[in-house]
Motif scaffolding. Structure first.
Motif, short mmCIF file in Angstrom:
data_model
loop_
_atom_site.label_atom_id
_atom_site.label_comp_id
_atom_site.label_asym_id
_atom_site.label_seq_id
_atom_site.Cartn_x
_atom_site.Cartn_y
_atom_site.Cartn_z
N GLY A 100 6.54 -33.01 -32.49
CA GLY A 100 6.94 -33.93 -31.44
C GLY A 100 7.32 -35.28 -32.00
O GLY A 100 7.37 -35.49 -33.22
N ILE A 101 7.58 -36.21 -31.10
CA ILE A 101 7.96 -37.57 -31.51
C ILE A 101 7.30 -38.56 -30.57
O ILE A 101 7.21 -38.34 -29.36
CB ILE A 101 9.50 -37.72 -31.54
N ASN A 148 13.90 -41.22 -27.42
CA ASN A 148 14.10 -39.93 -28.06
C ASN A 148 13.40 -38.85 -27.27
O ASN A 148 12.21 -38.94 -27.00
CB ASN A 148 13.56 -39.96 -29.50
N ARG A 149 14.15 -37.79 -26.91
CA ARG A 149 13.60 -36.74 -26.05
C ARG A 149 13.16 -35.50 -26.83
O ARG A 149 12.87 -34.47 -26.22
CB ARG A 149 14.64 -36.35 -25.00
N GLY A 150 13.12 -35.58 -28.15
CA GLY A 150 12.63 -34.43 -28.88
C GLY A 150 13.28 -34.25 -30.24
O GLY A 150 14.13 -35.05 -30.66
N ILE A 195 14.89 -31.86 -37.64
CA ILE A 195 16.01 -32.80 -37.59
C ILE A 195 15.82 -33.68 -36.36
O ILE A 195 15.58 -33.18 -35.26
CB ILE A 195 17.37 -32.07 -37.50
N PHE A 196 15.93 -34.98 -36.55
CA PHE A 196 15.80 -35.88 -35.40
C PHE A 196 16.74 -37.06 -35.56
O PHE A 196 17.23 -37.36 -36.66
CB PHE A 196 14.36 -36.36 -35.24
N ALA A 197 17.01 -37.72 -34.45
CA ALA A 197 17.92 -38.86 -34.45
C ALA A 197 17.20 -40.12 -33.99
O ALA A 197 16.32 -40.06 -33.13
CB ALA A 197 19.12 -38.59 -33.53
N TYR A 230 28.24 -49.41 -30.43
CA TYR A 230 26.99 -48.68 -30.24
C TYR A 230 27.23 -47.17 -30.23
O TYR A 230 28.06 -46.66 -29.48
CB TYR A 230 26.33 -49.09 -28.92
N VAL A 231 26.50 -46.47 -31.08
CA VAL A 231 26.46 -45.01 -31.09
C VAL A 231 25.02 -44.60 -31.39
O VAL A 231 24.39 -45.13 -32.31
CB VAL A 231 27.39 -44.42 -32.17
N GLY A 232 24.49 -43.69 -30.62
CA GLY A 232 23.14 -43.20 -30.86
C GLY A 232 22.98 -41.82 -30.25
O GLY A 232 23.96 -41.23 -29.77
N SER A 233 21.77 -41.31 -30.28
CA SER A 233 21.49 -40.02 -29.65
C SER A 233 20.06 -40.02 -29.14
O SER A 233 19.14 -40.39 -29.87
CB SER A 233 21.70 -38.87 -30.63
#
Length: 208
Positions: free
Chosen positions: A8-9, A40-42, A55-57, A96-99
């Protein structure tokens, strides 16, 4: 959860692994420390034999961790991470760029949703796929089409060159038909560009 391990995060964007039976922390990765403006949702889990990855962003960065130890996999991208701006071109520079949503995995690639600005001048929301083992860009689908691509004729001429036109991104996640190798991608609309013509049209609509 994979076998007896729960991944998890945290709200602080620290990725962790717990023993799902005892609740004991197995590891916690703080490579995202110092960046607080991220939701962050996961995370994504992927494995190929003994190669097991998370892998996470966070922010504009995609990071690969060893799922067994939580350590950064430095052979992924550049020292373990790759920019989500990689396939967006110069139109994304300084924007702005993200995930905030985990990517969608198909075989050894991960197709990434991204968030961009919601106003005029936002970065383009192209769909990008990354090789999970290397972090290299596998392909890019232009949601704002370029010449020769499907739908180009339905946009203003050379819209993809217009720095004021962006968006048309996927941020909520995707669905995939693994048998046929088809990914279904919902997208948002591009931000409205206020020209003299459409301001007049909007004003006329409001006064009717």
């Amino acid at each position: 959860m994979v076998d007896t391990v729960l991944y998890g995060i945290t709200a602080s964007n620290y990725v962790f692994a717990l023993n799902a039976v005892t609740g004991k922390e197995l590891w916690k990765n703080k490579s995202s420390e110092g960046f607080s403006g991220n939701v962050n949702r996961g995370v994504v889990y992927w494995e190929d034999g003994n190669d097991k990855r998370i892998i996470f962003a966070y922010g504009e960065w995609l990071t690969a961790l060893d799922a067994r130890t939580g350590k950064v996999i430095h052979t992924f991208g550049h020292n373990g991470r790759v920019s989500l701006k990689l396939g967006l071109g110069k139109a994304a520079e300084g924007k702005y760029v993200g995930s905030t949503t985990p990517g969608t995995v198909f075989e050894d690639i991960m197709i990434m949703p991204i968030r961009v600005g919601e106003g005029e001048g936002a970065a383009p929301g192209y769909i990008q796929a990354f090789h999970i083992k290397t972090g290299k860009l596998a392909w890019v689908f232009h949601t704002i089409p370029q010449p020769g691509e499907p739908g180009y004729e339905t946009w203003p001429a050379d819209a993809y060159k217009n720095d004021a036109i962006g968006g048309a991104n996927n941020w909520a996640g995707m669905a995939i038909d693994r048998k046929r190798g088809i990914v279904f991608v919902p997208t948002g609309s591009m931000p409205l560009i206020f020209t003299e013509q459409n301001v007049t049209e909007r004003t006329n609509m409001q006064t009717v």
